[in-house]
Design a protein around this motif. Structure first.
Motif, PDB file in Angstrom:
ATOM      1  N   ALA A 110      38.843  50.076  50.828  1.00 43.02           N
ATOM      2  CA  ALA A 110      39.016  49.172  51.970  1.00 43.02           C
ATOM      3  C   ALA A 110      38.873  47.714  51.541  1.00 43.02           C
ATOM      4  O   ALA A 110      39.651  46.845  51.952  1.00 43.02           O
ATOM      5  N   LYS A 111      37.871  47.444  50.695  1.00 41.46           N
ATOM      6  CA  LYS A 111      37.660  46.082  50.198  1.00 41.46           C
ATOM      7  C   LYS A 111      38.853  45.616  49.364  1.00 41.46           C
ATOM      8  O   LYS A 111      39.288  44.460  49.459  1.00 41.46           O
ATOM      9  N   ARG A 112      39.373  46.522  48.528  1.00 38.10           N
ATOM     10  CA  ARG A 112      40.499  46.169  47.660  1.00 38.10           C
ATOM     11  C   ARG A 112      41.734  45.802  48.486  1.00 38.10           C
ATOM     12  O   ARG A 112      42.445  44.842  48.181  1.00 38.10           O
ATOM     13  N   ILE A 113      42.000  46.572  49.538  1.00 34.31           N
ATOM     14  CA  ILE A 113      43.166  46.309  50.375  1.00 34.31           C
ATOM     15  C   ILE A 113      43.081  44.912  51.001  1.00 34.31           C
ATOM     16  O   ILE A 113      44.085  44.208  51.117  1.00 34.31           O
ATOM     17  N   CYS A 114      41.878  44.498  51.369  1.00 36.17           N
ATOM     18  CA  CYS A 114      41.680  43.223  52.063  1.00 36.17           C
ATOM     19  C   CYS A 114      41.391  42.055  51.117  1.00 36.17           C
ATOM     20  O   CYS A 114      41.288  40.906  51.575  1.00 36.17           O
ATOM     21  N   GLU A 115      41.246  42.332  49.824  1.00 30.82           N
ATOM     22  CA  GLU A 115      40.843  41.314  48.850  1.00 30.82           C
ATOM     23  C   GLU A 115      41.923  40.246  48.678  1.00 30.82           C
ATOM     24  O   GLU A 115      43.116  40.516  48.813  1.00 30.82           O
ATOM     25  N   LYS A 116      41.480  39.035  48.371  1.00 32.16           N
ATOM     26  CA  LYS A 116      42.403  37.930  48.103  1.00 32.16           C
ATOM     27  C   LYS A 116      42.538  37.713  46.590  1.00 32.16           C
ATOM     28  O   LYS A 116      41.724  38.193  45.796  1.00 32.16           O
ATOM     29  N   GLU A 117      43.587  36.976  46.222  1.00 35.72           N
ATOM     30  CA  GLU A 117      43.830  36.720  44.796  1.00 35.72           C
ATOM     31  C   GLU A 117      42.646  36.016  44.156  1.00 35.72           C
ATOM     32  O   GLU A 117      41.865  35.347  44.821  1.00 35.72           O
ATOM     33  N   GLY A 118      42.526  36.201  42.843  1.00 35.83           N
ATOM     34  CA  GLY A 118      41.446  35.566  42.102  1.00 35.83           C
ATOM     35  C   GLY A 118      40.247  36.476  41.895  1.00 35.83           C
ATOM     36  O   GLY A 118      39.259  36.066  41.304  1.00 35.83           O
ATOM     37  N   ASN A 119      40.321  37.704  42.390  1.00 36.66           N
ATOM     38  CA  ASN A 119      39.219  38.652  42.244  1.00 36.66           C
ATOM     39  C   ASN A 119      39.661  39.876  41.451  1.00 36.66           C
ATOM     40  O   ASN A 119      40.826  40.277  41.507  1.00 36.66           O
ATOM     41  N   LYS A 120      38.704  40.492  40.751  1.00 37.29           N
ATOM     42  CA  LYS A 120      39.031  41.632  39.894  1.00 37.29           C
ATOM     43  C   LYS A 120      39.534  42.840  40.677  1.00 37.29           C
ATOM     44  O   LYS A 120      40.308  43.639  40.161  1.00 37.29           O
ATOM     45  N   THR A 121      39.068  42.996  41.919  1.00 33.19           N
ATOM     46  CA  THR A 121      39.475  44.171  42.708  1.00 33.19           C
ATOM     47  C   THR A 121      40.838  43.984  43.376  1.00 33.19           C
ATOM     48  O   THR A 121      41.392  44.924  43.927  1.00 33.19           O
TER      49      THR A 121
END
Length: 273
Positions: A148-159
């Motif tokens: 769920a976190k990965r789907i909502c993550e923004k660019e610039g993060n490892k996930t």
């Protein structure tokens, strides 16, 4: 007429959770109610719940002013629902969501999708929702928290990855709340997370969509490399590959920049088909 509410103990005495189906039955009524309340759109009249199990979420959906359908692959769960939700009988579909032609249920009407999704097929569910995005203005439900976190993550993060870019190109993605293992039977080994996707008003990309998907997947399949190297197999001309964007790694680009990248590549990709 509303269904009689069962206690969590009663609700989960009827069907045995099956490991091969990834079943973890939700037992917390308050969380079930909160998940049902994540559907807030008014641009559809029908809702499809995936994997209702014994209906702990279903009964709260039935309180909404929507026509609720459920799709369930587990025969034992279907029998339970048919016995305990009599007025839902004609809208219980014993089918595999990933394989079934949903136009047989909804025609070309809009509908929302919701569920407590089995971890082992949750990303496949999202990919199918993307395929059906023209009919699905809203999607919400429970995933493994990490997904769920990965789907909502923004660019610039490892996930941040393939699913983040593809989903966010078409939907606004919101991570809503975390759910502990203790509210499931049997409890999973990790936390769960609930998210909501709301389709953007303009959800048609200004580039070739198949090429966009292909470029995003190619880029993240070699995510440590710059785009200049990960997209090498496209045989792009040297002058294009000198563009500054090709010096980036995929996690540095938002979905809008991936659209721009696709637009730059498109004339060459089409000419070499």
């Amino acid at each position: 007429m509303k269904n009689k509410r069962q206690s969590p103990g009663e609700a989960h005495s009827g069907v045995r959770a099956k490991k091969h189906l990834g079943q973890h039955f939700l037992t917390d009524e308050n969380i079930a109610s909160k998940i049902a309340d994540t559907l807030v759109g008014d641009n559809y009249n029908k809702v499809l719940e995936i994997g209702p199990g014994m209906g702990v979420l279903t009964k709260y959906l039935l309180e909404k002013d929507k026509e609720v359908h459920v799709i369930e692959i587990d025969t034992e769960s279907v029998e339970y629902l048919e016995s305990n939700y009599l007025h839902l009988r004609d809208r219980i579909h014993e089918k595999d969501f990933l394989k079934h032609d949903l136009s047989q249920i909804f025609g070309d009407e809009a509908y929302a999708v919701i569920g407590n999704f089995p971890y082992n097929i949750s990303t496949q569910i999202v990919f199918k929702v993307l395929e059906l995005r023209h009919q699905i203005p809203e999607f919400s439900g429970m995933f493994q928290k990490e997904v769920a976190k990965r789907i909502c993550e923004k660019e610039g993060n490892k996930t941040y990855g393939i699913l983040s870019v593809l989903v966010q190109a078409y939907y606004e993605a919101e991570y809503l709340f975390t759910v502990p293992p203790s509210v499931f039977n049997p409890p999973p080994k990790v936390d769960s997370g609930v998210l909501r996707l709301t389709r953007k008003e303009n959800f048609t990309l200004p580039c070739d969509e198949k090429l966009f998907f292909r470029i995003v997947k190619m880029a993240f399949n070699q995510r440590r490399k710059t785009l200049r190297n990960s997209l090498k197999s496209l045989n792009l001309p040297d002058n294009l590959r000198e563009d500054a964007i090709f010096g980036s790694r995929p996690e540095q680009l938002g979905f809008q920049q991936f659209i721009e990248l696709t637009q730059k590549i498109e004339p060459y990709a089409i000419s070499t088909k």
